[in-house]
Design a protein around this motif. Structure first.
Motif, short mmCIF file in Angstrom:
data_model
loop_
_atom_site.label_atom_id
_atom_site.label_comp_id
_atom_site.label_asym_id
_atom_site.label_seq_id
_atom_site.Cartn_x
_atom_site.Cartn_y
_atom_site.Cartn_z
N PRO A 71 -4.00 11.95 27.22
CA PRO A 71 -5.20 11.99 26.01
C PRO A 71 -4.84 13.24 25.28
CG PRO A 71 -5.96 11.69 28.43
CD PRO A 71 -4.52 11.81 28.35
N MET A 72 -4.76 14.17 25.68
CA MET A 72 -4.40 15.57 25.26
C MET A 72 -3.42 15.40 24.02
SD MET A 72 -6.02 18.75 26.83
CE MET A 72 -5.06 18.54 28.08
N ASN A 73 -2.49 14.95 24.62
CA ASN A 73 -1.70 15.06 23.51
C ASN A 73 -0.93 13.19 22.57
OD1 ASN A 73 1.05 17.27 24.70
ND2 ASN A 73 0.64 16.56 26.12
N LEU A 74 -1.82 12.22 22.76
CA LEU A 74 -1.42 10.90 22.36
C LEU A 74 -3.07 11.38 21.62
CD1 LEU A 74 1.00 9.39 25.00
CD2 LEU A 74 1.42 11.30 23.09
N SER A 75 -4.20 10.91 22.05
CA SER A 75 -5.17 10.34 21.49
C SER A 75 -5.66 10.32 19.91
CB SER A 75 -6.13 10.45 22.95
OG SER A 75 -6.61 11.45 22.24
N ARG A 76 -4.81 10.53 18.87
CA ARG A 76 -4.86 11.40 18.29
C ARG A 76 -5.56 10.43 17.52
NH1 ARG A 76 -1.14 14.53 14.20
NH2 ARG A 76 -0.92 15.85 15.57
N ALA A 77 -5.24 9.12 17.36
CA ALA A 77 -6.27 7.78 17.26
C ALA A 77 -7.68 7.26 17.63
CB ALA A 77 -5.52 6.44 17.37
N GLY A 78 -8.32 8.03 18.59
CA GLY A 78 -9.28 7.92 19.15
C GLY A 78 -9.53 7.45 20.23
N THR A 79 -8.42 6.25 20.24
CA THR A 79 -8.90 5.96 21.39
C THR A 79 -8.12 5.17 22.13
OG1 THR A 79 -10.53 3.76 19.92
CG2 THR A 79 -9.73 2.74 21.63
N ALA A 97 -11.54 9.43 29.43
CA ALA A 97 -12.43 9.54 28.81
C ALA A 97 -12.91 10.81 28.24
CB ALA A 97 -13.59 8.58 29.52
N LYS A 98 -12.86 11.92 28.62
CA LYS A 98 -13.67 12.85 28.04
C LYS A 98 -12.72 13.23 27.26
CE LYS A 98 -13.35 15.00 33.46
NZ LYS A 98 -13.37 15.95 33.62
N TYR A 99 -11.59 12.96 26.34
CA TYR A 99 -10.58 13.12 25.31
C TYR A 99 -10.32 12.21 24.42
CZ TYR A 99 -9.66 16.53 29.09
OH TYR A 99 -9.79 17.41 29.98
N CYS A 100 -10.49 11.24 24.77
CA CYS A 100 -10.75 10.11 23.78
C CYS A 100 -11.96 9.02 24.19
CB CYS A 100 -10.16 9.46 23.37
SG CYS A 100 -8.63 8.15 25.44
N ALA A 206 -0.27 16.00 19.43
CA ALA A 206 -1.27 16.56 20.54
C ALA A 206 -2.65 17.34 19.96
CB ALA A 206 -0.90 17.70 21.01
N LEU A 207 -3.63 16.88 20.35
CA LEU A 207 -4.97 16.88 19.85
C LEU A 207 -5.18 18.78 20.10
CD1 LEU A 207 -7.35 14.79 22.05
CD2 LEU A 207 -6.99 14.96 19.53
N PRO A 208 -6.03 19.35 18.58
CA PRO A 208 -5.70 20.81 18.49
C PRO A 208 -5.96 21.50 20.61
CG PRO A 208 -6.94 20.59 17.46
CD PRO A 208 -6.50 18.79 17.70
#
Ligand SMILES: *Cc1c(COP(=O)(O)O)cnc(C)c1O
Length: 350
Positions: A71-79, A97-100, A206-208
């Motif tokens: 999720p830290m690498n792929l969850s820019r879309a939020g869900t 769920a901690k990241y998205c 990735a998320l920052p």
């Protein structure tokens, strides 16, 4: 682990190929380890028939760390969407769920995780960043025998699979996968190495907050050597890849694993003492959980098994009973010995 691999590693432990060094003593940037790494990567790519537009990453942290790293690498879309089919995918959803926003698209809890929900019934969200599926639930013994075609379900998101416990046991249909991850310790080699196979277009999302050492783009740009990789584990896994190639690759391993599993399931189904509760269309070839209908015999069963050198048959503590794991290195003879023991034990206790 295949015996041949352990013998070779033992023979080479103090001096690898006349280099005067053991693999543990090499610099990961030296030419010797460079050769070990390049061969391991090429052999694995060939074995799993990984297309050129995917990167192979050798990481650390295991499957559980990937539950956060993905999720830290792929969850820019939020869900992100999760298909919960057992303990491992449940853990993946909880960690993500901690990241998205982690949306449960399906959950087979009501069947005690003994079935797989038809993909047509999944409640996918509108535009998930990815859809997570555990392709072999190690504890519940549930395996996905055909990966879902998300596009056919009207979903453009990449499919992420956790294939920790059946990686390299059968071919993978990469046309249906965006990313696959797995810890090495079940079927590839020693603990400490995590394999990630990721499609090129997913590298740069990735998320920052994602740590540099866990950012797929950074790991890929540095051939998995942004920081020191688990060199000895990569070396041993590389020996396993050569062993798998010598066995005939994925087609041969799949046939062998199928034969092993069928032998054990047939023995369980034919018995009045043992029981496997998983629906027949999703029974795992790698992990076979089974129960004794008389639970009071559990300890005697395990003790008798140990006396015949049949080890590690106790089921996971969360589900109880027994579990036979039939990973690649387990020969057919090992399963035959188990089946013979199970018949003898049943005859004695009827
Ligand atoms: C064993 C396993 C994991 C956990 O891996 P670690 O390397 O212990 O973090 C994750 N997913 C599946 C399916 C597993 O079987």
């Amino acid at each position: 682990m295949p015996d041949e691999v352990l013998h070779q590693a033992a023979a080479e432990m103090l001096d690898w190929h006349g280099s005067g060094m053991g693999v543990m003593e090499m610099s990961h940037r030296g030419k010797e380890f460079g050769q070990i790494y390049a061969e391991a990567e090429a052999d694995l790519r060939e074995l799993l028939a990984v297309p050129a537009h995917f990167k192979l990453l050798f990481m650390q942290g295991g499957g559980l760390a990937e539950n956060a790293i993905v999720p830290m690498n792929l969850s820019r879309a939020g869900t992100a969407d999760f298909v919960v089919t057992g303990s491992w995918s449940q853990k993946s959803a909880q960690e993500a769920a901690k990241y998205c926003t982690a949306h449960e698209a399906a959950n087979t809890h009501d069947s005690g995780h003994t079935t797989l929900a038809d993909p047509a019934t999944w409640q996918l969200s509108a535009k998930p960043a990815y859809v997570h599926l555990c392709s072999n639930e190690t504890i519940h013994g549930v395996e996905v025998h055909e990966l879902p075609d998300l596009k056919a379900l009207g979903c453009e998101a990449p499919l992420v699979i956790d294939f920790s416990s059946h990686v390299a046991s059968r071919p993978v249909d990469w046309s249906r996968v965006g990313l696959a991850f797995g810890g090495a310790q079940k079927n590839l080699g020693p603990a400490g190495l995590t394999l990630v196979v990721v499609r090129d277009d997913l590298l740069d999302q990735a998320l920052p907050l994602c740590p540099s050492a866990f950012t797929y783009k950074t790991v890929a740009a540095n051939q998995s050597m942004y920081n020191t990789p688990p060199t000895y584990a990569i070396y041993i896994a590389g020996l396993v890849f050569k062993w798998l190639k010598a066995q005939g690759g994925m087609t041969a391993m799949e046939a062998r694993n199928k034969a092993k599993a069928e032998l054990l399931y047939a023995a369980i189904d034919a018995s009045s003492l043992y029981q496997n509760r998983v629906a027949k269309n999703c029974r795992s070839r790698m992990n076979v959980p089974f129960y004794l209908r008389q639970e009071s015999l559990n300890e005697a069963f395990l003790e008798g098994a140990r006396a015949r050198q049949l080890l590690q048959l106790k089921g996971h503590k969360s589900v109880g009973g027994m579990r036979a794991s039939l990973y690649n290195a387990m020969p057919l003879e090992g399963v035959q010995a188990l089946v013979t023991y199970m018949r003898d034990f049943e005859a004695q206790h009827l």
